[in-house]
Scaffold this active site. Structure first.
Site, PDB file in Angstrom:
ATOM      1  CG  HIS B  46      -1.919   1.044   1.273  1.00  0.00           C
ATOM      2  ND1 HIS B  46      -3.068   1.008   0.524  1.00  0.00           N
ATOM      3  CD2 HIS B  46      -1.961   2.210   1.967  1.00  0.00           C
ATOM      4  CE1 HIS B  46      -3.777   2.093   0.755  1.00  0.00           C
ATOM      5  NE2 HIS B  46      -3.130   2.847   1.629  1.00  0.00           N
ATOM      6  CG  HIS B  92     -10.597   4.101   2.613  1.00  0.00           C
ATOM      7  ND1 HIS B  92     -11.198   4.503   3.768  1.00  0.00           N
ATOM      8  CD2 HIS B  92      -9.275   3.974   2.915  1.00  0.00           C
ATOM      9  CE1 HIS B  92     -10.275   4.633   4.719  1.00  0.00           C
ATOM     10  NE2 HIS B  92      -9.112   4.315   4.229  1.00  0.00           N
TER      11      HIS B  92
END
Ligand SMILES: Nc1ncnc2c1ncn2[C@@H]1O[C@H](COP(=O)(O)OP(=O)(O)O)[C@@H](O)[C@H]1O
Ligand SMILES: [Mg+2]
Lengths: 233, 737, 83, 83
Positions: B46, B92
């Site tokens: 990430h 998200h």
């Protein structure tokens, strides 16, 4: 004339109101800080929309304690014109400057769309040049606009013609299908007994320019400009 | 490896043995536990983009209007008058699956911070969402939670959510996608960067206090989900939009007063990420006094403090001696600010507790020098296969089914929950192809659209990716705006699987080619891997956001027919296919075939036609053909907010001789736009089309109360607009009950 | 001065419509759970108050409940000490 | 079968941020009311449940609290019979 627009922490239609007053109407506009006790010589006070204090606890509940609200109360007691739009209306209710309270919309969802409201009275500074019965197309944007008041309060509002705007069909008929939030008696806006304090859920500042597709809201601002000009002569 | 660091604990940290050895090399010693944890988050997929970076390099990132490409918090493009648009899209996904409301809300909060960090005032949000089919109650509740989370946060911030898209597929049932784009406006001179410049300058922490929320969120977003996803729940962050609103106002005010030397939000990996990145970008270091960090909970360990992903926090650097001035502004907005460290010359992240040094890491080893892998990839198998021959269906029933299918049906139920009018810039309300926002103080407007099509990309990654870029650009052009730049959010499965990396690589090539051809450089974006639950992955789903510029805001065009008698044109060229189409899926229950090849030359010519015709005031409406094909586009053009408009159209005029009616009416692909033109402007419009080299075929006229489609001289469809509108407008709400 | 915990419960007055409560009841019913006659939603606040005595803390809480936490048009409240 | 009244109190888990509580505390402080150390907001539900026994009503309420009234990711709850 000078419009004072209050900024609470979490206000978010403050700049929109400012824009309309200054750039669309060409009048003077100043921001009033919630922590100050100073209306800076305003002729009219606007409590703008938004989420004052995040609308935490209840909409408008925390904003009523801002120092500036004491000044607004004094100003209105002397007859100064005050308009609360959306969250500003909720604040006026919580402060007791207007009667009643807001519940969550019947749909329990936030709703943003154009609605139709019928102007019920021209006896407020904000509707002074509008013929009663005229239907305005103005957007709303709120989660808690479901007006509630005890039965005798509603009766008093009706009897004293203090319901200023009512949700209707485009043709001006009161019809539950055109009531966007379940408000009692279709209330979209009311005024106080002295008629100088008005609260309304729809956002006239979002409907004051042709570029935005609708100019019906502008007459509410023009009304108060005329009303104040008239009272000065 | 030290005896203390067992392979098991490395695995818990998502680090490999090789990575551990690399850490020891960088440090020239073994890391302590805090350092190891810091490496673990910063080297997570990430934060480090370790699997994607070698591919992302192939994206075009330069252009005359690009002021800043990928690398900072958001991309920046020039929009004239000394102004710039700052925009980016973020995902998200994992948090939104665990807790839809808070996951989506904090996603919105995060991307908004990325924009105002750069000194821009956010003016709009767009959301691109993917869910499993609405028949399953769980998918309905995820959708409701996500939509109200986006609304809850964006509405409170006073940033309108003015556009987006929603698609459905079973592959998203356990892996919904929540991608959010935010755009802001800044003066060129007011742009700020995430740099810790000026040795000796104080580092100031502002915003919410640090709690234990979201610890290891970045790591969570870098691993597959399994059944114990629920067990990861304590990681959930709670958003506080009120705090963020104050933070936004206070930060912009501090920047305007010249008090901010560098600034960065604390997003994934929190304080760790912002301290090492700000130092690395400036070639300096940051020394952090961990005991000065404002805490919300008692007994937090240094590791917890460094890894917390509590929301609504920012780190800024000011000039020495201006601490009080900064503090005064934040105090005015009711916020705390605390000096927590200093900019130092050593290019390290040094964490101290009073006099004790708890960690010291060369900061570039956490950022630019993090591992990057050229992961093995296998060319994606062509998933679609050939199209079976399809049974005949009643075209009218097919059209109604398509209009009420969730991907096509009106999204009013969704966007009415979003305040899409606050800030009074929204010139085209949701419902039309692109959202258009005026830029106050100028005569201009910007237009945006987000698009992606996982079914296409699954069938053919490269063509699917190109189609998404083309669709977003086309949507923007329909409004009259010239597409000038793009951002992208790449949602994929597990990159350690060669077939996934194969898809990823092809998608990058497709985006690169299309962006180059259409002149929309990529200015930023986000990669979300590991969108898999229990080994089952999502479709490869690139989502593209394109930003366009409308020189004269009064020339804006929307998708709705305006007047009886206007001439309807189908503009553009390119192949059309029923492969991977909504028609195939909704009407025949099939996913088969491949999408049409994308003709980028035709797309460019079509964009030119739309933009030039709008500038000259020659078009009354323009609507692109996408899901559901031409028949759906015609119906949608007739669903004008001011009242329905019927149409009468002969599809033969399109010259699709060798196809059948279904292909002509419901086939997707092709650079195609339905435009309506006042009769008096028809000649001028046609000659403009000829000049820009874009075919424009007259197919019918606006008028009546019905949608009528003729095919080979026979009226095949004749249905009241009111009936179509009813199918289209009420469907979404009905299916959510 | 010691810390006291006071719980404030704010409920809608009788007769005030409770759209949230109704919606929740509807969901419970639709899940096939039977026997739920009525659902009304209220608010709860846990306050930690520093005061000389627990009575002083309770009085402070009562004051906050009256002036800040509840709206007299819609709601009533009860405060109680929690051990 | 009789009607029983059950009160469900839903609170945020420890450690979960309570933005509302923080904002309310801030306002109480700014009004000059002293001694308020912490404000945390929760939810309260009053249920009327028809059941054979009060224990059965309590069990039904507990089930509703678990499946509908609270979010296990963020909250915990307590049910109690009200006379
Ligand atoms: N999630 C969403 N949020 C806001 N607006 C949306 C959303 N989904 C769809 N819309 C709006 O509904 C309209 C139709 O969307 P869509 O069918 O995806 O358009 P297109 O096919 O032209 O890309 C657009 O104006 C779009 O912005
Ligand atoms: Mg489109």
């Amino acid at each position: 004339m000078k419009f004072g627009i209050v900024i609470f922490p979490g206000s978010n239609c403050d700049h929109d109101a400012y824009h309309v007053v200054k750039h669309v109407l060409g009048e003077e506009a100043v921001f009033l800080w919630h922590g100050d006790r100073d209306l800076r010589g305003s002729d009219c006070v606007i409590l703008p929309g938004g989420f004052a204090y995040g609308d935490y606890l209840r909409c408008g509940a925390l904003a009523k304690f801002s120092p500036v609200m004491q000044e607004v109360a004094d100003f209105s007691a002397k007859g100064g014109p005050v308009i609360g739009i959306c969250n500003g209306f909720q604040i006026l209710l919580e402060c007791g400057l207007l009667d009643g309270a807001m519940l969550r919309n019947a749909s329990l969802r936030y709703v943003c769309k154009h609605v139709y409201v019928r102007v019920e009275t021209d006896r407020t500074p904000f509707t002074s040049i509008i013929t009663p019965g005229r239907v305005l197309k103005i957007p709303i944007g709120h989660m808690e606009g479901n007006y509630y008041a005890a039965a005798d309060t509603v009766r008093a509002l009706e009897d004293e013609a203090r319901i200023v705007f009512r949700y209707t069909s485009p043709a001006g008929e009161v019809d539950p299908a055109w009531n966007p939030n379940g408000a009692m008696a279709g209330v979209a806006g009311i005024c106080n007994k002295a008629r100088n304090v008005v609260g309304m859920m729809p956002h006239p500042e979002r409907a004051s320019e042709a570029a935005l597709g609708c100019e019906d809201g502008k007459i509410i601002f023009t009304s108060v400009v005329r009303a104040i000009a008239g009272s000065c002569v | 490896m030290s005896p203390g660091v067992a392979a098991k604990s490395l695995a818990d940290l998502n680090l490999t043995t090789e990575e551990y050895e690399a850490i020891c090399d960088h440090l020239r010693r073994e890391p302590n536990n805090l350092e190891l944890q810091i490496y673990s988050v910063m080297w997570s997929e990430h934060c480090s983009y370790k699997s994607s970076r070698v591919h992302l390099r192939r994206l075009p990132t330069r252009g005359e209007r690009v002021l800043l490409g990928p690398g900072e918090n958001a991309g920046i493009v020039d929009i004239g008058d000394g102004l710039a648009a700052v925009f980016k899209i973020e995902s998200h996904n994992h948090p939104s699956f665990i807790e839809p409301y808070q996951g989506a809300a904090t996603g919105v909060g995060g991307i908004i911070r990325d924009i105002f960090t750069m000194g821009a005032r956010p003016i709009a949000i767009l959301d691109s969402l993917r869910f499993g089919p609405l028949e399953k109650p769980q998918n309905r509740s995820i959708l409701k939670g996500v939509v109200s989370g986006i609304a809850g946060y964006g509405n409170c911030m006073g940033i309108p959510t003015t556009g987006g898209e929603i698609m459905f597929d079973d592959c998203y049932s356990f892996n919904p996608l929540v991608n959010v784009l935010c755009v802001g406006i800044a003066r060129h001179g007011d742009i700020h960067y995430g740099k810790a410049s000026g040795i000796g300058n104080p580092v100031i922490y502002v915003g919410a206090r640090t709690g234990r929320d979201g610890i290891h969120g970045a790591t969570m977003a870098s691993a597959e989900f399994n059944e114990d996803a629920q067990a990861k729940r304590p990681n959930v962050q709670v958003g506080d939009p009120f705090m963020e609103k104050l933070l936004l106002e206070a930060c912009l005010e501090a920047m305007k007063k010249g008090l901010v030397t560098g600034i960065q939000d604390m997003g994934a990996a929190g304080l760790t990420c912002s301290t090492c990145e700000m130092g690395a970008r400036a070639g300096t270091g940051i020394e952090l006094q961990i005991e000065l960090v404002p805490l919300r909970e008692e007994g937090m360990t240094p590791t917890e403090i460094m890894l917390s992903e509590s929301q609504e926090r920012m780190l800024l650097v000011t000039e020495r001696g201006r601490e009080q001035d900064v503090g005064a502004i934040f105090k005015k907005w009711g916020l705390e600010s605390s000096v927590v460290g200093t900019v130092i010359a050593d290019p390290v992240l040094r964490i101290r507790n009073a006099e004790t040094v708890l960690a010291e890491i060369p900061n570039r080893t956490l950022t630019d020098d993090a591992p990057r892998y050229t992961r093995p990839l296998s060319p994606p198998a062509c998933a679609g296969g050939a199209l079976p021959s399809l049974p005949h269906v009643d075209p009218r029933a097919a059209l109604i089914a398509l209009l009420s299918a969730p991907p096509i049906a009106s999204k009013r139920w969704v966007y009415e929950q979003y305040d899409h009018m606050v800030r009074t810039n929204t010139l085209v309300l949701p419902g039309s192809d692109a959202t258009v926002l005026r830029v106050k103080g100028t005569g201009r407007a910007i237009a945006l659209s987000v698009d992606g099509n996982g079914s296409y990309t699954a069938a053919q990654p490269m063509a699917g990716a190109m189609a998404s870029v083309a669709e977003a650009a086309r949507n923007v052009a329909c409004s009259g705006a010239r597409p000038i730049a793009a951002t992208n959010c790449l949602n994929f499965g597990n990159p350690e699987k060669p077939e996934i990396m194969g898809q990823f690589s092809d998608v990058i090539d497709g985006i690169a080619e299309a962006c180059r051809a259409l002149g929309v450089p990529i200015t930023g974006g986000n990669v979300s891997f590991y969108n898999e639950t229990a080994g089952k992955g999502i479709h490869p789903t690139p989502v593209i956001g394109v930003l366009g510029l409308l020189e004269d805001a009064t020339k804006v065009v929307d998708q709705w027919f305006k007047a009886e008698g206007d001439v309807i044109y189908v503009c553009g060229a390119g192949a059309v296919s029923l492969g991977a189409s909504e028609y195939l899926r909704t009407v025949h229950g099939l996913s088969a075939g491949v999408p049409a090849a994308v003709d980028l030359k035709a797309e460019q010519a079509l964009i030119d036609l739309c933009v030039d015709a709008a500038a000259r005031g020659l078009v009354r409406s323009a609507h692109d053909c996408s899901d559901g094909g031409l028949a759906v586009a015609l119906a949608e053009s007739g669903f004008a907010p001011g009242g329905l408009h019927g149409v009468s159209v002969a599809l033969d005029a399109l010259g699709s001789e060798n196809g059948d009616f279904a292909l002509a009416a419901f086939g997707e692909g092709g650079a195609r736009v339905v435009a309506s033109v006042a009769p008096g402007d028809a000649a001028a419009f046609e000659s403009l089309a000829a000049r820009v080299g874009c075919p424009a075929r007259k197919v019918g006229i606006v008028g009546g109360n019905a949608l009528q489609l003729a095919w080979r001289g026979v009226r095949v469809v004749d249905v009241a607009m009111a009936e179509l509108f009813e199918a289209w407008s009420g469907s979404f709400a009905r299916q959510l009950q | 001065m010691t810390k006291h915990k006071v719980r404030v419960i704010v409920t809608l007055k009788n007769g005030v419509l409770d759209p949230q409560g109704l919606a929740i009841k509807h969901v419970i019913d639709s899940l096939g759970k039977t026997g739920f006659e009525e659902v009304r939603q209220g608010k709860m606040f846990d306050l930690v108050v520093t005061a000389e005595t627990s009575q002083a803390a309770l009085a402070a809480a009562q004051d906050a409940a009256k002036t800040v936490l509840s709206n007299p048009i819609l709601e009533t409240f009860v405060c109680s000490l929690v051990s």
